[in-house]
Write a protein that holds these residues in place. Structure first.
Motif, PDB file in Angstrom:
ATOM      1  N   PHE A 182      -1.597  75.602 -32.673  1.00 28.22           N
ATOM      2  CA  PHE A 182      -2.961  75.129 -32.653  1.00 28.22           C
ATOM      3  C   PHE A 182      -2.996  73.865 -32.338  1.00 28.22           C
ATOM      4  O   PHE A 182      -2.093  72.871 -32.660  1.00 28.22           O
ATOM      5  N   SER A 211      -7.608  69.467 -32.997  1.00 33.89           N
ATOM      6  CA  SER A 211      -9.065  69.937 -33.514  1.00 33.89           C
ATOM      7  C   SER A 211      -8.911  71.228 -33.987  1.00 33.89           C
ATOM      8  O   SER A 211      -9.704  71.308 -35.472  1.00 33.89           O
ATOM      9  N   SER A 212      -8.815  72.333 -33.769  1.00 37.59           N
ATOM     10  CA  SER A 212      -8.576  73.438 -34.467  1.00 37.59           C
ATOM     11  C   SER A 212      -7.684  73.507 -35.672  1.00 37.59           C
ATOM     12  O   SER A 212      -8.329  74.095 -36.644  1.00 37.59           O
ATOM     13  N   GLU A 225     -10.176  72.170 -38.003  1.00 35.51           N
ATOM     14  CA  GLU A 225     -11.319  72.986 -38.665  1.00 35.51           C
ATOM     15  C   GLU A 225     -10.718  74.297 -39.427  1.00 35.51           C
ATOM     16  O   GLU A 225     -11.381  74.592 -40.416  1.00 35.51           O
ATOM     17  N   ILE A 226      -9.391  74.746 -39.433  1.00 40.61           N
ATOM     18  CA  ILE A 226      -8.906  75.474 -40.135  1.00 40.61           C
ATOM     19  C   ILE A 226      -8.659  75.065 -41.712  1.00 40.61           C
ATOM     20  O   ILE A 226      -8.978  75.540 -42.451  1.00 40.61           O
ATOM     21  N   TRP A 279      -8.128  84.385 -38.989  1.00 35.71           N
ATOM     22  CA  TRP A 279      -7.773  83.206 -38.089  1.00 35.71           C
ATOM     23  C   TRP A 279      -6.084  83.554 -37.694  1.00 35.71           C
ATOM     24  O   TRP A 279      -5.379  84.403 -38.355  1.00 35.71           O
TER      25      TRP A 279
END
Length: 180
Positions: free
Chosen positions: A40, A43-44, A47-48, A65
């Protein structure tokens, strides 16, 4: 937790010019296929982490996810994992363990997506390997794979014979340090 933190520098030839891709990741040895979670982008990952933090503090709900090799259906206490590509069930994992792993991935990627930090550690490793390649072969029979653990980070370099003629600056200038 037992985390293996790593940076790998691969060598890609594009015409006359070499380009070296950099992979930064963390593996939790107790979580099957956890290496794929480092795929990932930052940024991802951020978020996670936010979603997992909210989830573990809640009384219910869920969050789906992951990546092809580790798809995850997280609830506040437990996460059900599957290798989606091979349709294979993986061992369930405490959701807090996945949150902690993602935080470690976030820390490592944040530190080494800073180009100065990345070039510093890779430059150190390149200098050490170049001065004594025989003592830093990742595999005894390999002439191209070298590795050193420095600052608790396993750093692997793929080098061909011509690379040993490069200065540290020339080598570092070939790094593909664009992260998404």
């Amino acid at each position: 937790m037992s985390y293996l933190k790593g940076i790998a520098v691969q060598s890609l030839r594009q015409g006359i010019k070499s380009q070296r891709d950099v992979i930064i990741g963390v593996v939790d040895s107790t979580i099957t296929n956890s290496s794929y979670l480092s795929d990932f982008n930052l940024s991802s990952i951020n978020e996670i982490i936010i979603k997992l933090e909210e989830l573990v503090q809640s009384d219910g709900g869920g969050f789906i996810w992951g990546q092809e090799y580790i798809m995850i259906d997280s609830s506040p206490e437990i996460s059900f994992c599957e290798n989606d590509l091979d349709k294979e069930a993986l061992p369930d994992v405490p959701t807090i363990s996945l949150l902690n792993l993602m935080i470690e991935i976030q820390k490592l990627k944040t530190e080494y997506q800073d180009t100065d930090n990345l070039k510093k550690i890779i430059g150190q490793v390149f200098t050490i390997v170049k001065s004594d390649p025989d003592n830093h072969r990742r595999l005894a029979e390999s002439d191209t794979d070298f590795a050193i653990t420095i600052n608790d980070i396993y750093v692997g370099l793929v080098l061909v014979s011509e690379d040993f003629d490069l200065t540290v600056e020339e080598y570092l200038n070939q790094l593909q340090a664009t992260f998404y």
